[in-house]
Enzyme design. Structure first.
Site, PDB file in Angstrom:
ATOM      1  N   LYS A  52     -41.901 -30.387 -35.562  1.00 61.26           N
ATOM      2  CA  LYS A  52     -41.840 -30.879 -36.950  1.00 61.26           C
ATOM      3  C   LYS A  52     -43.095 -31.699 -37.272  1.00 61.26           C
ATOM      4  O   LYS A  52     -43.691 -31.550 -38.333  1.00 61.26           O
ATOM      5  CB  LYS A  52     -40.573 -31.737 -37.150  1.00 61.26           C
ATOM      6  CG  LYS A  52     -39.297 -30.895 -37.161  1.00 61.26           C
ATOM      7  CD  LYS A  52     -38.027 -31.735 -37.137  1.00 61.26           C
ATOM      8  CE  LYS A  52     -36.799 -30.849 -36.980  1.00 61.26           C
ATOM      9  NZ  LYS A  52     -35.534 -31.571 -36.915  1.00 61.26           N
ATOM     10  N   GLN A  96     -33.269 -37.380 -35.590  1.00 61.51           N
ATOM     11  CA  GLN A  96     -32.945 -36.163 -34.838  1.00 61.51           C
ATOM     12  C   GLN A  96     -31.582 -36.297 -34.153  1.00 61.51           C
ATOM     13  O   GLN A  96     -31.291 -37.295 -33.505  1.00 61.51           O
ATOM     14  CB  GLN A  96     -34.056 -35.885 -33.798  1.00 61.51           C
ATOM     15  CG  GLN A  96     -33.931 -34.559 -33.074  1.00 61.51           C
ATOM     16  CD  GLN A  96     -34.126 -33.340 -33.979  1.00 61.51           C
ATOM     17  OE1 GLN A  96     -34.788 -33.413 -35.004  1.00 61.51           O
ATOM     18  NE2 GLN A  96     -33.549 -32.221 -33.593  1.00 61.51           N
ATOM     19  N   ASP A 119     -33.265 -33.881 -44.445  1.00 60.29           N
ATOM     20  CA  ASP A 119     -32.439 -32.968 -43.638  1.00 60.29           C
ATOM     21  C   ASP A 119     -31.292 -32.395 -44.482  1.00 60.29           C
ATOM     22  O   ASP A 119     -30.685 -31.392 -44.103  1.00 60.29           O
ATOM     23  CB  ASP A 119     -31.802 -33.728 -42.463  1.00 60.29           C
ATOM     24  CG  ASP A 119     -32.513 -33.470 -41.154  1.00 60.29           C
ATOM     25  OD1 ASP A 119     -33.078 -32.380 -40.997  1.00 60.29           O
ATOM     26  OD2 ASP A 119     -32.487 -34.363 -40.290  1.00 60.29           O
TER      27      ASP A 119
HETATM   28  N1  GUN Z   1     -30.523 -31.283 -34.441  1.00 59.71           N
HETATM   29  C1  GUN Z   1     -30.481 -29.926 -34.500  1.00 59.71           C
HETATM   30  N2  GUN Z   1     -30.972 -29.488 -35.673  1.00 59.71           N
HETATM   31  C2  GUN Z   1     -31.322 -30.579 -36.375  1.00 59.71           C
HETATM   32  C3  GUN Z   1     -31.915 -30.766 -37.666  1.00 59.71           C
HETATM   33  O1  GUN Z   1     -32.173 -29.825 -38.428  1.00 59.71           O
HETATM   34  N3  GUN Z   1     -32.130 -32.076 -38.021  1.00 59.71           N
HETATM   35  C4  GUN Z   1     -31.832 -33.123 -37.214  1.00 59.71           C
HETATM   36  N4  GUN Z   1     -32.084 -34.346 -37.675  1.00 59.71           N
HETATM   37  N5  GUN Z   1     -31.292 -32.975 -36.017  1.00 59.71           N
HETATM   38  C5  GUN Z   1     -31.051 -31.708 -35.604  1.00 59.71           C
END
Ligand code: GUN
Length: 297
Positions: A52, A96, A119
């Site tokens: 990311k 995350q 998100d």
């Molecule tokens: N864990 C797995 N996928 C995601 C996501 O898209 N965002 C976040 N914050 N955690 C995750």
């Protein structure tokens, strides 16, 4: 059978975003800024967050990575969320998941200002999505919709089976597939661990979205000829054939299922790259503070 190349589509969209960011900067506007909070050292989470941050650099965003050890308290993490909510320099941020067991993911998600929730996990954004209002769309389901659109895959009136009912993929994907208009207008069935006759239900499907997190769950005898199969699975299965010692494995037994499909996404290189692009799109939107999505209601 046509392979849906998420990597190529993601690269194209990143190019479009980079052009828009360059234009914003040329006009003296603010560079979009994404912050990511990572707790602990889970291998999967480390990789996702690194990807990311790298994607932000590629399109010209600013990014900030905030790290905590896995013994961070819920209080400390909530204080961090509060700081980011009030930091005008940060347009959007993510925490995350998963978080260590002693921290409530619900509490942390709800503490995020929904106007910075890129998100799309906050109840306000999920609720707005459910009733078709502008919002930050949950990244993975939004990436799936974008793939269907870019490949001009017909969804109207189709039978769609979603495997999995998670808050971050299954449920929002079901809502988007049934939304009014294209891509959407599907008749949606959601299957989960308690569903009976999964095989029979899947065999009726024109479109299957596999998001159970069970490696190679979907086999050829569960798929109808000509179906569209979207594989959201990303389980790290140990492997002695790769340098990293694991192989990213989808929820679809690709080799046997692919020959029956009209379209199928590979793992890796299918939905994964699109998830990151959705996050970038949301961050760009968050940067434009005057948008409906980020207006205080
Ligand atoms: N864990 C797995 N996928 C995601 C996501 O898209 N965002 C976040 N914050 N955690 C995750």
């Amino acid at each position: 059978m046509q392979l849906i190349d998420g990597k190529a589509v993601a690269a194209q969209i990143k190019k479009e975003i980079a052009e828009e960011v360059a234009l914003i900067k040329a006009k003296g506007g603010k560079t979009p800024h994404l912050a990511a909070v990572l707790v602990g050292h889970d291998g999967g989470s480390e990789t996702y967050v690194a990807n990311k941050v790298r994607a932000c650099e590629e399109v010209g965003f600013r990014s900030t990575l905030i790290r905590y050890e896995s013994d961070v308290t819920e209080e400390e993490l909530l204080a961090c969320v509060d700081r980011l909510n009030n930091d005008d320099d940060v347009d959007g941020f993510i925490v995350q998941l998963p978080l260590p067991g002693h921290i409530s993911e619900e509490k942390v998600t709800e503490a995020i200002d929904y106007r910075k929730d890129v998100d799309g996990f906050h109840p306000v954004n999920v609720g707005r999505m459910a009733i078709g209002l502008p919002c930050f769309l949950s990244a993975t389901p939004s990436g799936i919709m974008e793939l269907l659109k870019r490949y001009e895959i017909e969804t109207r009136g189709k039978q769609c089976v979603i495997l999995g009912r998670s808050n971050i993929v299954g449920k929002p994907a079901a809502l988007l597939m049934m939304q009014k208009g294209y891509p959407g207008d599907c008749t949606v069935t959601v299957c989960h661990s308690r569903t009976k006759n999964i095989k029979e239900i899947c065999r009726q499907a024109d479109i299957i979205v596999a998001a159970l997190g069970v490696p190679e769950f979907l086999k050829a005898d569960m798929v109808k000829e000509g179906a569209v199969v979207i594989d959201v699975g990303t389980t790290r299965v140990p492997s002695d054939k790769t340098k990293s010692g694991f192989k990213l494995t989808g929820d679809v037994a690709f080799d046997e299922v692919a020959p029956k499909c009209s379209y199928i996404t590979p793992v890796p290189g299918g939905v994964g790259p699109m998830t990151i692009v959705s996050l970038l799109k949301n961050t760009l939107l968050a940067g434009k503070k005057n948008d409906l999505v980020t207006k205080k209601t």
